[in-house]
Design an enzyme around this catalytic site. Sequence first.
Site, PDB file in Angstrom:
ATOM      1  N   TRP A 152       0.830  -1.203   0.000  1.00  0.00           N
ATOM      2  CA  TRP A 152       0.000   0.000   0.000  1.00  0.00           C
ATOM      3  C   TRP A 152       0.865   1.253   0.000  1.00  0.00           C
ATOM      4  CZ3 TRP A 152      -0.228   4.066   3.454  1.00  0.00           C
ATOM      5  CH2 TRP A 152      -1.298   4.951   3.324  1.00  0.00           C
ATOM      6  N   HIS A 153       2.022   1.186   0.668  1.00  0.00           N
ATOM      7  CA  HIS A 153       2.871   2.366   0.781  1.00  0.00           C
ATOM      8  C   HIS A 153       3.539   2.738  -0.534  1.00  0.00           C
ATOM      9  CE1 HIS A 153       2.407   1.839   5.144  1.00  0.00           C
ATOM     10  NE2 HIS A 153       2.855   3.071   5.248  1.00  0.00           N
ATOM     11  N   GLY A 154       3.687   1.824  -1.438  1.00  0.00           N
ATOM     12  CA  GLY A 154       4.303   2.187  -2.704  1.00  0.00           C
ATOM     13  C   GLY A 154       4.579   0.988  -3.585  1.00  0.00           C
TER      14      GLY A 154
END
Length: 433
Positions: free
Chosen positions: A284-286
């Site tokens: 989700w963060h990248g």
Amino acid sequence: MLIAVSLAFYASGQWQGIPCLLLSAAVSCAAGFFMSRVRARRALLAAVLAFHLLLLGAFKYLDFFTGSLNTLFGTELPAAGLPVPLGVSFFTFKSMSYVIDAYRDEHTRARRFSDVLLYLSFFPQAVSGPISRFGQFAQGLERPQVGPQQAARGLRRFITGFAKKALVSEMAATVANTAFALGDGLDWRMAWLGAVAYTLQIYFDFSGYSDMAIGLGTLLGFKTPENFDYPYVSASITEFWRRWHLSLSLWFRDYLYIPLGGGRRGTARKCLNKAVVFLLCGLWHGASWTFVLWGAWHGLLSALESALPMERIQAKPLGRWLGHAYALLAVCVGFVVFRASSIGEAAAVLRAMFSGFTPSPASTLALERISPAVWCALGAGAAGSLPVVPWLERRLKGGWLEVSSYAGAAALFVLCLLAAAGSSFQPFIYAQF
């Protein structure tokens, strides 16, 4: 007015993402409207969630998976090159939570499309959260609480976040950026200092944004959920995630971990569920393997803690202190991987931390160039990451403490303006997600 201001604020950062934001709001609002009017409610929920996930995947992960396939199988699939909408991970998760909550309880759905649009685009939260729930946000739509006391507290909270960003995070960033740019010239001194500096930088950057969002929300009559609770005093990774990025942690807990079974089906299933959640949290963060590895690292440690008798270990004072040291070390190592631009760079920094004991001229020069102001900022960050303020509030009671806090906020605001005027623009770290 708030919708107009929010869309204008969003457009000032990236106007190309507005159609995606409007589409997400329209689909979510329609799903909430029809959720109590159709029989196939579960099919409708699945279709809408699939739509949001496909939207997020197309813009954020399509090129990542295409590049990974090309690397693994030697193919030459072309990159789509779609621009990633600003804050897409945040407003997508808010859209999904709205639809799921409407499925679970029809009374939580919005009465107007404008309510859903403002919920997703609300400018204090649009770029980096926190990920509020619509039921909580709707209280500000129906019964806004704005008065002199609320306004004063909102301004004070906003200035606190501004100070975290301008006076601590920006200073710590200079050390972290220098350390990660040294390459072969990095030894254990600058490697550890850079890792610690980034650990402070990301905390004060993100908690600073959250404080600013909470303060602005209070000024406008909206209650914004807290996002941090002094995570660096944790004695385990499990406790760390009960204190770090709370709105995201609770989102994954309520909408993924518990539906997967949580800890109700034995220790082995609990460990597996945690591993899945943290892998997805990292992704989700990248769209990068460093984020996936960071999520796997936290998932592994969290799963191991579930399999070990952590409560009995931490029941003793020595066990609690060892837990603090272990958690800080694990978090710091994880943030090295999080910060690195590639797995190779992360490996180089970690290698220098644990084996680069030969002093390097480049690292020596970098240490000598760190200014006293930066050292003061790092010290202030280390102290500010501890629950010093709550400790003082419990022991120093009286109206003078409240008055002095506002006087201190005014002084901090002046310092922040001076710091911002004398430095280049540095975007918030979580704005990239």
